[in-house]
Motif scaffolding. Sequence first.
Motif, PDB file in Angstrom:
ATOM      1  N   ARG A 237      32.865  27.931 -46.401  1.00  0.00           N
ATOM      2  CA  ARG A 237      33.601  28.495 -47.531  1.00  0.00           C
ATOM      3  C   ARG A 237      33.893  27.400 -48.561  1.00  0.00           C
ATOM      4  O   ARG A 237      33.996  26.227 -48.204  1.00  0.00           O
ATOM      5  CB  ARG A 237      34.904  29.115 -47.034  1.00  0.00           C
ATOM      6  CG  ARG A 237      34.677  30.203 -46.014  1.00  0.00           C
ATOM      7  CD  ARG A 237      35.977  30.764 -45.463  1.00  0.00           C
ATOM      8  NE  ARG A 237      36.916  29.764 -44.967  1.00  0.00           N
ATOM      9  CZ  ARG A 237      36.871  29.207 -43.759  1.00  0.00           C
ATOM     10  NH1 ARG A 237      35.913  29.550 -42.917  1.00  0.00           N
ATOM     11  NH2 ARG A 237      37.768  28.321 -43.382  1.00  0.00           N
ATOM     12  N   PRO A 238      34.035  27.767 -49.834  1.00  0.00           N
ATOM     13  CA  PRO A 238      34.272  26.743 -50.868  1.00  0.00           C
ATOM     14  C   PRO A 238      35.545  25.931 -50.616  1.00  0.00           C
ATOM     15  O   PRO A 238      35.541  24.709 -50.782  1.00  0.00           O
ATOM     16  CB  PRO A 238      34.403  27.548 -52.156  1.00  0.00           C
ATOM     17  CG  PRO A 238      33.709  28.829 -51.891  1.00  0.00           C
ATOM     18  CD  PRO A 238      33.841  29.088 -50.426  1.00  0.00           C
ATOM     19  N   GLU A 239      36.642  26.577 -50.195  1.00  0.00           N
ATOM     20  CA  GLU A 239      37.870  25.823 -49.951  1.00  0.00           C
ATOM     21  C   GLU A 239      37.717  24.904 -48.737  1.00  0.00           C
ATOM     22  O   GLU A 239      38.288  23.825 -48.686  1.00  0.00           O
ATOM     23  CB  GLU A 239      39.083  26.741 -49.771  1.00  0.00           C
ATOM     24  CG  GLU A 239      39.046  27.628 -48.544  1.00  0.00           C
ATOM     25  CD  GLU A 239      38.319  28.942 -48.735  1.00  0.00           C
ATOM     26  OE1 GLU A 239      38.310  29.744 -47.788  1.00  0.00           O
ATOM     27  OE2 GLU A 239      37.765  29.194 -49.811  1.00  0.00           O
ATOM     28  N   GLN A 240      36.883  25.328 -47.781  1.00  0.00           N
ATOM     29  CA  GLN A 240      36.638  24.492 -46.608  1.00  0.00           C
ATOM     30  C   GLN A 240      35.839  23.248 -47.020  1.00  0.00           C
ATOM     31  O   GLN A 240      36.154  22.142 -46.581  1.00  0.00           O
ATOM     32  CB  GLN A 240      35.887  25.280 -45.544  1.00  0.00           C
ATOM     33  CG  GLN A 240      35.679  24.537 -44.255  1.00  0.00           C
ATOM     34  CD  GLN A 240      34.895  25.352 -43.246  1.00  0.00           C
ATOM     35  OE1 GLN A 240      34.076  26.191 -43.625  1.00  0.00           O
ATOM     36  NE2 GLN A 240      35.129  25.104 -41.989  1.00  0.00           N
ATOM     37  N   SER A 241      34.860  23.421 -47.860  1.00  0.00           N
ATOM     38  CA  SER A 241      34.070  22.265 -48.286  1.00  0.00           C
ATOM     39  C   SER A 241      34.919  21.310 -49.127  1.00  0.00           C
ATOM     40  O   SER A 241      34.775  20.093 -49.015  1.00  0.00           O
ATOM     41  CB  SER A 241      32.834  22.707 -49.057  1.00  0.00           C
ATOM     42  OG  SER A 241      33.186  23.367 -50.237  1.00  0.00           O
ATOM     43  N   GLN A 242      35.838  21.841 -49.928  1.00  0.00           N
ATOM     44  CA  GLN A 242      36.725  20.981 -50.716  1.00  0.00           C
ATOM     45  C   GLN A 242      37.643  20.172 -49.804  1.00  0.00           C
ATOM     46  O   GLN A 242      37.897  18.991 -50.041  1.00  0.00           O
ATOM     47  CB  GLN A 242      37.548  21.816 -51.683  1.00  0.00           C
ATOM     48  CG  GLN A 242      36.754  22.434 -52.791  1.00  0.00           C
ATOM     49  CD  GLN A 242      37.561  23.407 -53.623  1.00  0.00           C
ATOM     50  OE1 GLN A 242      38.721  23.692 -53.319  1.00  0.00           O
ATOM     51  NE2 GLN A 242      36.960  23.928 -54.681  1.00  0.00           N
ATOM     52  N   ARG A 243      38.138  20.801 -48.753  1.00  0.00           N
ATOM     53  CA  ARG A 243      39.002  20.094 -47.807  1.00  0.00           C
ATOM     54  C   ARG A 243      38.224  19.025 -47.045  1.00  0.00           C
ATOM     55  O   ARG A 243      38.758  17.945 -46.769  1.00  0.00           O
ATOM     56  CB  ARG A 243      39.647  21.080 -46.845  1.00  0.00           C
ATOM     57  CG  ARG A 243      40.686  21.938 -47.521  1.00  0.00           C
ATOM     58  CD  ARG A 243      41.392  22.841 -46.549  1.00  0.00           C
ATOM     59  NE  ARG A 243      42.385  23.627 -47.262  1.00  0.00           N
ATOM     60  CZ  ARG A 243      42.434  24.936 -47.258  1.00  0.00           C
ATOM     61  NH1 ARG A 243      41.569  25.622 -46.546  1.00  0.00           N
ATOM     62  NH2 ARG A 243      43.368  25.569 -47.930  1.00  0.00           N
TER      63      ARG A 243
ATOM     64  N   VAL B 296      35.637  17.366 -48.176  1.00  0.00           N
ATOM     65  CA  VAL B 296      35.419  16.266 -49.125  1.00  0.00           C
ATOM     66  C   VAL B 296      36.696  15.439 -49.261  1.00  0.00           C
ATOM     67  O   VAL B 296      36.655  14.207 -49.308  1.00  0.00           O
ATOM     68  CB  VAL B 296      34.947  16.807 -50.495  1.00  0.00           C
ATOM     69  CG1 VAL B 296      34.983  15.722 -51.556  1.00  0.00           C
ATOM     70  CG2 VAL B 296      33.553  17.388 -50.378  1.00  0.00           C
ATOM     71  N   ALA B 297      37.853  16.109 -49.295  1.00  0.00           N
ATOM     72  CA  ALA B 297      39.123  15.390 -49.363  1.00  0.00           C
ATOM     73  C   ALA B 297      39.345  14.549 -48.105  1.00  0.00           C
ATOM     74  O   ALA B 297      39.845  13.421 -48.188  1.00  0.00           O
ATOM     75  CB  ALA B 297      40.277  16.375 -49.553  1.00  0.00           C
TER      76      ALA B 297
END
Length: 78
Positions: A11-17, A19-20
């Motif tokens: 999911r997009p929010e999972q990939s952002q997390r 990367v963080a």
Amino acid sequence: MPRRSDEVPIRPEQSQRLVALFALGLLLFSFPLLSLFNVGGTVLGVPVLYAYLFAAWAVLVVLMILVVERDPGRKGPR
């Protein structure tokens, strides 16, 4: 490239997390922060630098597990 049927989409929010978390790992293992823990003392008989490295690694692994295993329909971890 077609997606395999057994792949779980990220999911997009999972990939952002993730990367963080990668950026956090870069920060935790960068020279300026590591030099703070490069002292002569020990923690429970283990050199401070080694204890810090293990603790930082363990925290990153736990955070990655929480991000990857999180159910998208719930507000918190499982």
